[in-house]
Enzyme design. Structure first.
Site, PDB file in Angstrom:
ATOM      1  N   GLY A 197      13.315   3.274  12.526  1.00  0.00           N
ATOM      2  CA  GLY A 197      14.302   3.533  11.489  1.00  0.00           C
ATOM      3  C   GLY A 197      15.190   2.343  11.176  1.00  0.00           C
ATOM      4  CB  THR A 198      15.542  -0.991  12.550  1.00  0.00           C
ATOM      5  OG1 THR A 198      14.159  -1.336  12.760  1.00  0.00           O
ATOM      6  CG2 THR A 198      16.096  -0.354  13.794  1.00  0.00           C
ATOM      7  CB  ALA A 277       8.026  -7.570  13.325  1.00  0.00           C
ATOM      8  CD  GLU A 327       6.618  -3.362   3.561  1.00  0.00           C
ATOM      9  OE1 GLU A 327       7.117  -2.628   2.706  1.00  0.00           O
ATOM     10  OE2 GLU A 327       6.838  -4.591   3.651  1.00  0.00           O
ATOM     11  N   GLY A 331      -1.528   4.205   5.704  1.00  0.00           N
ATOM     12  CA  GLY A 331      -1.825   5.098   6.806  1.00  0.00           C
ATOM     13  C   GLY A 331      -0.759   4.929   7.867  1.00  0.00           C
ATOM     14  CB  VAL A 332       0.635   6.763  10.414  1.00  0.00           C
ATOM     15  CG1 VAL A 332      -0.411   7.812  10.787  1.00  0.00           C
ATOM     16  CG2 VAL A 332       1.666   6.625  11.526  1.00  0.00           C
ATOM     17  CB  ILE A 333       0.183   1.710  13.164  1.00  0.00           C
ATOM     18  CG1 ILE A 333      -0.261   0.846  11.975  1.00  0.00           C
ATOM     19  CG2 ILE A 333      -0.154   1.021  14.481  1.00  0.00           C
ATOM     20  CD1 ILE A 333       0.657  -0.304  11.667  1.00  0.00           C
ATOM     21  CE1 TYR A 535      17.453 -12.020   9.538  1.00  0.00           C
ATOM     22  CE2 TYR A 535      19.828 -12.116   9.349  1.00  0.00           C
ATOM     23  CZ  TYR A 535      18.674 -11.391   9.550  1.00  0.00           C
ATOM     24  OH  TYR A 535      18.744 -10.038   9.739  1.00  0.00           O
TER      25      TYR A 535
END
Lengths: 637, 690
Positions: A197-198, A277, A327, A331-333, A535
Site C-alpha cells: 500500500g505504499t 523497485a 503494476e 495479473g497478480v504476482i 530524487y
C-alpha cells in the site's frame, strides 16, 4: 444473507505447497525450512490496528508539536522521543509554518458511513467456497483504496474518495489466487492487487467510472519464505511478504537480499516486482530486476512463469520483463525467487563535503566512471543538507562549540560557503579490507573535486533520516503545508542541469502563483554507468489557498515536463500508475504502447485487472492509426 | 483650428523624467552613492569576468573545435588554444562598477546640457525586478543611435537595476581608449563578419552562454544587428538569439526571458551621418578624434527628449514550444522559431515605441516637398497632426511630448525649434513653417525621411489603402478592379512585398486593413457631425493624400530595383547570364530613380535610400522571382532573374500604383538610361555562373 458482516477470521493452518521447498532442502541439506514460515509479522491482517489510517507508517510514530517544539514520538526510530528545536525553527523560517493554526484531519470514518458494497451474494458464496477470508467493512475497504500520494492523504484527511473497493479478500496461497482470479473472470469482477500500500503513483485507486464490482486482492497473508537454496544463493518467498519481514527472517539464517527501498518497512516483494523497485544498496546487490530469478504471475488466462531458475537465458524476449513493472494491470504476482547474499562482515558509514553541488555531481560521475561505488552513495544538495542538519537534538555547550569549530574550519579555513556546500553520504559493505580499499578510492576521487571527508556520523544520520522523512508530510499537513516527493533517472550529461532546472522551474512556478513559502530540494540517490537517479522533495505553505492539491499537481506536472525536456525519464522506480500515464506514449512510442496493449489483451482480454495503470490516459488513446481492435482494447483499459 | 480637441497633452503618468532629479541634486554624490542593484539570476556561484573567460576556454565545445582545427590545419593544438585565448581577450568585457559611476557622472552632465528630459516607463520596473530574479534576461532595445546603450545603462543605474553587459560591434575597437572604457563599462565586442570561422563562432556562442548563466548581469544585445539608419526597424538578425535559444533547447536553463525595449529620440544624434550613408556616401570610420570633434559640435545643439519604454517579456521556452518536446529537435524548425522570435521582438519594440513628435511633422513636410512646396502654414500643420494622432491612438500608440503638461501645439512649436536646421518659423511670420534646404536637397530629404520613417510604420495600413483606392491611378488603369475583395488581395500582396521595410505580424492582414479603414471612417464621421463639412472634406482629402505620398517612396524604390534588374537581364546574353552584385544593384537602381524624380515622379527622396533598395532585392528573392547566387569573392551575393515572365508581371503590378506623371515617356527614358549604366556595368561581377 447480510453483506455487512464482520471480518471472517479463519484458521492459519492451511498447508503450504511443499514440493519446491523439499527439493531445495534436499539440495542444500539443511533442516526442514518449516522453521522459516509463520514467523512473527510486523503488520497484522487488520492493518489499521498498527498503521495510521490517514497517514504514513506506524500509529505510534510521527512528528508532533508539543510545548513549543516539534518532537518525534515513539521509540521505533533513532530519532524517537527527541525534541527538535532546530527543526521547529526550520519549519517556521523556511516554510512559514504557523504552529498556532492546526488543520485537523477528519475523524476516522465510521463503518456505517461508507457506500454500500456492490457485491452479489453469489460472489460471496463462491469466495467462501474457495476458502479465502474476506471483508466488506468500510474501514478495510477504505484502507485499500489508496496509496500515499499527496492527493490520497489529503483526500483521506478532508473527505471521501469517489470510489473504493467493494470487497477485500486475503488469499493465502498461489492456489487461492488462481481460484479467485478464475472466479473474477467468471463473474466479471475487477481485481486490484494490494501489497504494502505504499504506492505513490495512484496505482491503487479505483478507476472512478468502474461500474463492475471491485475486489481488493490483499496479498499480506501470503507472507512466507517458501525455501532457501544455499547452493545457488536464492530464496523463494510469497509475494505478500513485506521487506522488513523478509530481511529479518533471512538475517537469522545469515543472508540478505540486499534490496532496501526507502519504503521497505511496509512495501511488499510482489509490489517491488510489479513497480520495478530500486533499493538503496543496488550498487552491491542490484535493483529488483537484477535480483529476480523467477516469478509467478496469475492472469485470467493462466499463470505466467518460466520453467527454470537459471542465471541467464536466451529464449526470445524475456517474459519477466512484462511482469516487472506491470503494476497489477496484467495479473497478480504470487511467488518470487530472489538472489540472496551472505550478510556483510563489515558495514561502515561515511560522508564527503563538497564546495558546491556542481563539484559534487562531477565527483559522483567520476565514481560511476571508475565503477567504484560503495553499497550506497547519495549526494544531497545544499537545501537538503541544511534541512537534514536541522533534524537533530540540541546538544550541550561542548557540542555547540565543536560544531561551531567545525563551521569555522569549513568556512574560514577551507573557504567554503555554507550556502553552497553539499554533502555526499556513503555506506560501505563487504569484507573489512574491501571496505578499506573502497573508502580510499572514494575519498581520493572526492578530493579531486574539492571534496573532503565529513565524518561517519554525518553519513549515518543521512541514512537514518531516510525512514523518518516519510513521516514529515503528516505533520506538515497539520500546519497548512503540502509536500511530496518525485524522482527520475537522467544521463550524466544532463544530471546537474536537470537538478538545477527542475528546482528553478518549480520555484518560479510557485512565485508565479504567489506562493511565498516553498521548498524544493534534490539528491542524487543512485549512480549508473549511463546516468543517475535524482530524487526531489517539494513542499509549500498553502495558507489561504482553496485547492492546494490541484495547485500542487499543476506544479508537479510542469516539473515532470521540465524533467523530460532535460532528457530525464518518467520515473526511475516509483512507476507510472495513473499519475504519470500521460507521458507514457512520449516515453515508449505509440508502437510500444500498441505492443503493450496486445500483451494485455493476450493475458487479460476482459480487463479483470482493471486498475487502469500505465495505459489508461487519454494521451495513450490518441493513436495515429487506431484499428477497431485497438479501440476495443482502450475501452477495456 | 482642427475641430478635434486634443486630449490633455501629458505623457501618460507611467513615464517619469529621470533628468529632473539630476537637475535637483549633486551629480557626483549621486554617481558615487551606494549602489545596491536588485537581485539578478545566477546559476551556481557568480563568475567574475576572468572566470567567465576561463570557463569558455575549458568548455567541451571550444576544446573540440580547437582540436578539430589543429588537425585540419596541421597546427599544434596549443597554438590554436592560444589563438582562442587572444580572440577572447579581444572579445570579453571587464565590467567595473567605478567605470559605470564615471559614466553616470559624465552622462548626467552631458544629458542635462543637451536633452530636456529622459522619460522612462516606471510602471514596468517592479515586473522587471521580479523577472530578473527568475530567469536570465536578455534586454533587446531598438537601435537607432550610439546613445542607446549608454542610455539603457544609465537608466538601470538610476533605478538600482543590475547593469547589463552589452554585445557591441567591433566598430569601436578603432577608437583608442574608448573601447577599453566601454569594455570596463560592461561591453563585449563581436566582429562584424566572421563567416565560417568555426573557432570564432564557438567562442562567441559559448561566451554569451556562460555570461548569461553565470555572469550575474542581464545581457543586452541589438536584435537589429546595427543602428537603424533609416529610423525604421530592421529585419532581425538571429545569430546571438540562436545561442540564447540553444541554452533553452539544450536545457542548460529552463527558460530565458527576453525584454524588448523601445527607445526613441526627439532628435537623432547621427541624423546627418545617416542621411549621407543611406545615399551612399561612405560612413566615416569611428575614431576618438572624430568623437571629440563630434562632441565639440554637439556643444551647440539641443536634442529634446529621450523616451524609454519596456515591452512585454517574451519567454524563449514558450516561443520554442513543442520544438522542445523531443530531444531530437529538427534544426530547421528550431531556426524558424528563432526567426519568429526575432520578428516578435521587433514587432513588440514597434508597438511600444514612443513616437517622436517630429516624425509626424516630417511625414507632412515630405508630402509637401514631393509636390515642390517649401513651406506649410502652421495651423494647417496642426490640423494634420491632430488628424494623424487620431489614427494612431486607437492602436495604443502616441507621440512623445517633451513638454509635459503643455498643449500639443506648444510641443510642436518646441519640436520645431529643436529641428531648426530642418524647419524654421521666422520671427515675423510665425504662422508659416519653412523647410530648410541646404545645397544637397537629397540629404535634407533623407533627414526628413529618417524621422518620417518613425511614423510611417504606424500608418502603413491606411497608407496602402489610400494607394489602393486612389482614384487617379484607378482611372488610369482600366484593368484594375475596385471591388473590396480585390483591394484586400492587393493589400495583402503589397504588405508582404514591403515586409522588410515594414515588419508586421503576418496573418492578420485582412483584420488590420479593416481596422485601419474603420478608424479612418470614425475620424471622418466625427468631423462631419461637428458640422464643418466642406472644410472637413478638403482636410481629410489632404490627409488621405499625405498617407498615399508617405508610402510612395517605397513603391518607387521597389519598382526601380525591379526595372533595373530587368533591364540588366535583357541587355545581357541569355546563355551566359551576368550576375549583378546586390549592393551594386542598389546603387544602379538609385541612380536610375534619381533621374526620374521630379520629371516622372514627385520628389520622393526617400526612394533613394539604399536601405530600402536593398530590402527590395530581398523581397524579390523571397517572392521567388529572383535567385540569390553566392559570389566567389567575399561575403556578398549576386542576383539573377529566375522567372522573367513573373518578374515582368510583378513590375507591371507595382507600376499600377505608382504616381507616374507620364507613363508613355517612361519607356524611352528607361531605354536611354541603359546607356548610363554602361560604365557601371563594367563593374558587374562576371565570375559566378548560373
Amino acid at each position: 444473507m447480510s453483506l455487512k458482516q464482520t471480518l471472517v477470521s479463519r484458521d492459519d493452518s492451511q498447508q503450504p505447497e511443499i514440493n519446491e521447498k523439499t527439493i531445495a532442502a534436499a539440495v542444500t541439506g539443511e533442516e526442514s525450512p518449516d522453521t522459516l514460515v509463520r514467523k512473527k509479522r510486523a503488520i497484522p491482517k487488520k492493518r489499521q490496528d498498527v498503521l495510521k489510517w490517514n497517514g504514513w507508517g506506524y500509529k505510534d510514530s510521527g512528528f508532533v508539536y508539543r510545548d513549543g517544539d516539534l518532537l518525534f514520538s515513539g521509540d521505533r526510530y533513532p530519532l524517537g522521543n527527541l525534541i527538535l528545536p532546530y527543526f521547529t525553527n526550520w519549519v517556521r523560517d523556511r516554510l512559514g509554518g504557523n504552529f498556532a493554526l492546526k488543520v485537523e484531519s477528519i475523524e476516522e470514518p465510521d463503518d456505517t458511513t461508507f457506500p454500500e458494497a456492490n457485491v452479489t451474494s453469489e460472489l460471496i458464496s463462491k469466495i467462501e467456497e474457495i476458502g479465502v477470508t474476506y471483508s466488506v467493512q468500510g474501514g478495510d475497504r477504505l484502507f485499500r483504496s489508496h496509496g500515499h500520494t499527496l492527493h490520497d492523504i489529503f483526500t483521506l484527511r478532508t473527505g471521501n474518495f469517489p470510489r473504493i473497493p467493494d470487497l477485500v479478500v486475503w488469499p493465502e496461497s498461489h492456489n487461492h489466487v488462481v481460484a479467485v482470479v478464475n472466479l473474477a473472470q467468471t463473474l466479471g469482477v475487477v481485481l486490484i492487487p494490494y501489497g504494502g500500500g505504499t504506492s505513490v503513483s495512484g496505482a491503487l485507486s479505483v478507476p472512478e467510472n468502474e461500474r463492475r464490482t471491485v475486489v481488493s486482492l490483499d496479498m499480506s497473508q501470503m507472507n512466507r519464505i517458501l525455501w532457501v537454496d544455499e547452493a545457488n544463493l536464492i530464496c523463494c518467498a510469497e509475494a505478500g511478504i513485506i521487506g522488513q519481514d523478509l530481511e529479518g527472517q533471512l538475517r537469522t539464517l545469515g543472508f540478505t537480499t540486499g534490496h532496501e527501498p526507502d519504503s521497505y518497512e511496509f512495501s511488499s516483494l510482489g509490489g517491488w516486482v510489479a513497480t520495478r523497485a530500486s533499493g538503496m544498496k543496488k550498487n552491491t546487490y542490484g535493483n529488483i530486476e537484477d535480483l529476480l530469478v523467477h516469478v509467478k504471475m496469475v492472469t485470467p488466462r493462466g499463470t505466467v512463469e518460466k520453467h527454470c531458475k537459471v542465471p541467464r537465458i536466451s529464449a526470445g524476449p524475456d517474459i519477466h520483463h512484462f511482469v516487472l513493472g506491470s503494476e497489477g494491470s496484467l495479473g497478480v504476482i504470487t511467488e518470487v525467487v530472489l538472489k540472496i547474499r551472505p550478510l556483510p562482515i563489515c558495514k561502515r558509514y561515511g560522508s564527503v563535503v563538497f564546495p558546491d553541488f556542481a563539484s559534487g555531481v562531477s565527483a559522483m560521475r567520476e565514481v560511476a566512471k571508475e565503477r567504484c561505488q560503495p553499497a550506497s552513495i547519495r549526494l544531497m544538495d545544499n537545501e537538503q543538507f541544511k534541512f537534514g542538519h536541522s533534524l537533530r537534538a540540541p546538544v550541550g555547550f561542548l557540542g555547540n562549540l565543536s560544531s561551531a569549530a567545525k563551521q569555522f574550519y569549513l568556512t574560514k579555513f577551507k573557504g567554503l560557503d555554507l550556502n553552497q556546500i553539499c554533502v555526499a553520504t556513503l555506506l560501505f559493505e563487504g569484507q573489512k579490507h574491501e571496505v578499506n580499499v573502497q573508502e580510499q578510492r572514494i575519498y581520493g576521487i572526492a578530493a579531486k573535486f574539492g571534496g573532503m571527508p565529513g565524518g561517519d556520523s554525518n553519513g549515518e544520520r543521512g541514512y537514518i533520516l531516510t525512514f523518518v522523512i516519510a513521516y514529515i508530510r503528516d505533520i506538515a499537513l497539520d500546519y497548512n503545508i503540502v509536500a511530496e516527493s518525485f524522482e527520475t533517472s537522467v544521463p550524466w550529461s544532463h544530471t546537474f542541469n536537470l537538478c538545477e532546472n527542475v528546482k528553478l522551474r518549480v520555484i518560479n512556478e510557485c512565485r508565479a502563483r504567489g506562493i511565498r513559502h516553498h521548498f524544493i530540494t534534490c539528491r542524487v540517490t543512485q549512480t549508473y554507468d549511463v546516468g543517475a537517479c535524482v530524487y526531489f522533495y517539494f513542499a509549500f505553505n498553502y495558507a489561504g489557498m482553496s485547492d492546494p492539491v490541484r495547485v500542487f499537481e499543476e506544479i508537479e506536472t510542469t516539473a515532470r515536463d521540465e524533467i523530460l525536456a532535460n532528457r530525464g525519464s518518467i520515473s526511475h522506480h516509483h512507476g507510472i500508475g495513473k499519475l504519470r500515464a500521460k507521458w507514457v506514449p512520449h516515453t515508449m512510442s505509440q508502437t510500444g504502447v500498441g505492443a503493450l496493449l496486445h500483451i494485455k489483451r493476450a493475458v487479460d482480454p476482459d480487463n479483470i485487472f482493471g486498475n487502469g495503470n500505465i495505459l489508461s490516459s487519454p494521451e495513450t488513446m490518441v493513436q495515429p492509426q487506431q484499428s477497431q481492435e485497438d479501440s476495443f482494447m482502450h475501452s477495456k483499459l | 483650428m482642427g475641430s478635434i480637441s486634443a486630449p490633455p497633452n501629458i505623457p501618460a503618468p507611467m513615464f517619469q523624467d529621470i533628468l529632473s532629479a539630476r537637475r535637483r541634486s549633486n551629480d557626483f554624490r549621486w554617481a558615487s552613492r551606494p549602489y545596491n542593484p536588485s537581485t539578478y539570476f545566477v546559476r551556481g556561484r557568480a563568475k567574475e569576468p576572468k572566470e567567465l573567460v576561463a570557463s569558455v576556454l575549458q568548455c567541451a565545445r571550444v576544446q573540440a573545435v580547437v582540436r578539430e582545427i589543429a588537425v585540419k590545419e596541421g597546427r599544434d593544438s596549443r597554438d590554436v588554444a592560444k589563438q582562442a585565448e587572444q580572440i577572447l581577450a579581444e572579445m570579453a568585457h571587464d565590467y567595473h562598477l567605478y567605470t559605470v559611476r564615471w559614466f553616470g557622472y559624465v552622462l548626467s552632465k552631458l544629458a542635462k546640457n543637451h536633452f530636456s528630459s529622459i522619460f522612462v516607463n516606471v510602471q514596468k520596473l517592479q515586473q522587471i525586478k521580479d523577472c530578473f530574479q527568475r530567469y536570465p534576461v536578455i534586454l533587446l532595445p531598438t537601435h537607432r543611435s550610439y546613445v542607446d546603450f549608454l542610455l539603457l545603462s544609465y537608466v538601470c543605474f538610476t533605478f538600482d537595476l543590475p547593469l547589463p553587459i552589452i554585445a557591441a560591434g567591433m566598430d569601436f575597437m578603432g577608437m583608442m581608449g574608448i573601447a577599453e572604457l566601454l569594455r570596463k563599462a560592461g561591453a563585449f565586442f563581436i566582429r562584424r563578419r566572421f563567416g565560417a570561422d568555426s573557432l570564432y563562432w564557438a567562442l562567441i556562442s559559448e561566451y554569451v552562454k556562460r555570461a548569461v548563466l553565470s555572469g550575474c548581469h542581464p545581457m543586452e544585445m541589438f536584435v537589429e544587428g546595427t543602428r537603424s539608419r533609416s529610423g525604421k526597424s530592421l529585419y532581425p538578425k538571429i545569430g546571438l538569439l540562436t545561442s540564447i535559444a540553444e541554452l533553452v533547447r539544450d536545457r542548460e536553463i529552463p527558460d530565458v526571458l527576453i525584454l524588448p525595449i523601445s527607445m526613441s529620440y526627439d532628435r537623432t544624434l547621427e541624423e546627418t551621418l545617416y542621411a549621407r550613408e543611406l545615399l551612399g556616401q561612405p560612413k566615416p570610420k569611428e575614431s576618438t578624434n572624430g568623437l571629440i570633434k563630434g562632441l565639440r559640435w554637439l556643444q551647440s545643439q539641443s536634442y529634446g527628449s529621450m523616451y524609454v519604454n519596456f515591452g512585454e517579456f517574451i519567454s524563449v521556452r514558450e516561443t520554442l514550444g513543442e520544438c522542445l518536446a523531443s530531444p531530437y529537435v529538427d534544426d530547421a524548425i528550431f531556426t524558424k522559431r528563432i526567426q519568429k522570435l526575432g520578428l516578435n521582438v521587433v514587432i513588440e519594440q514597434q508597438k511600444n515605441l514612443v513616437t517622436p513628435l517630429f516624425s509626424v511633422v516630417a511625414t507632412i513636410v515630405l508630402a509637401k516637398m514631393s509636390e515642390g512646396e517649401r513651406s506649410i502654414g502652421f495651423p494647417k500643420l496642426m490640423n494634420q497632426i491632430h488628424g494623424f494622432r487620431a489614427l494612431i491612438t486607437p492602436n495604443g500608440s502616441d507621440f512623445g511630448l517633451p513638454l509635459t503638461g503643455e498643449t500639443l501645439e506648444w510641443n510642436v512649436r518646441h519640436i520645431l525649434t529643436i529641428h531648426s536646421d530642418l524647419v524654421v518659423c521666422p520671427k515675423n511670420e510665425e504662422h508659416i513653417v519653412h523647410f530648410q534646404m541646404g545645397e544637397d536637397e537629397t540629404v535634407d530629404g533623407m533627414k526628413f525621411q529618417h524621422y518620417a520613417n518613425q511614423f510611417v510604420p504606424l500608418i502603413v495600413p491606411n497608407a496602402l489603402l489610400s494607394v489602393l483606392t486612389n482614384s487617379a491611378t484607378i482611372s488610369d488603369n482600366a484593368q484594375r478592379s475596385t471591388s473590396e475583395e480585390s483591394i484586400l488581395k492587393d493589400y495583402a500582396f503589397l504588405r508582404e512585398l514591403l515586409f522588410d521595410d515594414f515588419i508586421y505580424d503576418r496573418g492578420n492582414e485582412m483584420l488590420e486593413a479593416s481596422k485601419a479603414s474603420s478608424i479612418f471612417n470614425v475620424y471622418l464621421n466625427k468631423g462631419r457631425s461637428n458640422g464643418h463639412t466642406s472644410r472637413w472634406t478638403t482636410e481629410t482629402e489632404e490627409m488621405s493624400k499625405i498617407l498615399r505620398l508617405s508610402i510612395e517612396p517605397f513603391l518607387i524604390a521597389y519598382w526601380g530595383v525591379a526595372k533595373t534588374l530587368a533591364q540588366l537581364s535583357i541587355q545581357e546574353d541569355q546563355t551566359e547570364s551576368q550576375i549583378v552584385e546586390v549592393k551594386l544593384l542598389g546603387k544602379m537602381s538609385q541612380s536610375y530613380i534619381r533621374q526620374l524624380l521630379g520629371s516622372h515622379f514627385p520628389n520622393h527622396y526617400g526612394a533613394l535610400s539604399l536601405d530600402t533598395l536593398n530590402n527590395a532585392s530581398m523581397a524579390f528573392i523571397k517572392l521567388g522571382v529572383v535567385t540569390k547566387i553566392k559570389l566567389d569573392s567575399g561575403n556578398s551575393f549576386g542576383m539573377v532573374v529566375k522567372d522573367s515572365q513573373r518578374f515582368a508581371q510583378l513590375i507591371i503590378l507595382i507600376e499600377n500604383y505608382l504616381p507616374l506623371r507620364s507613363r508613355s515617356k517612361l519607356n524611352a527614358v528607361s531605354s536611354s538610361s541603359v546607356q548610363d549604366f554602361q560604365d557601371l556595368s563594367q563593374l558587374l561581377q562576371l565570375k559566378a555562373k548560373l
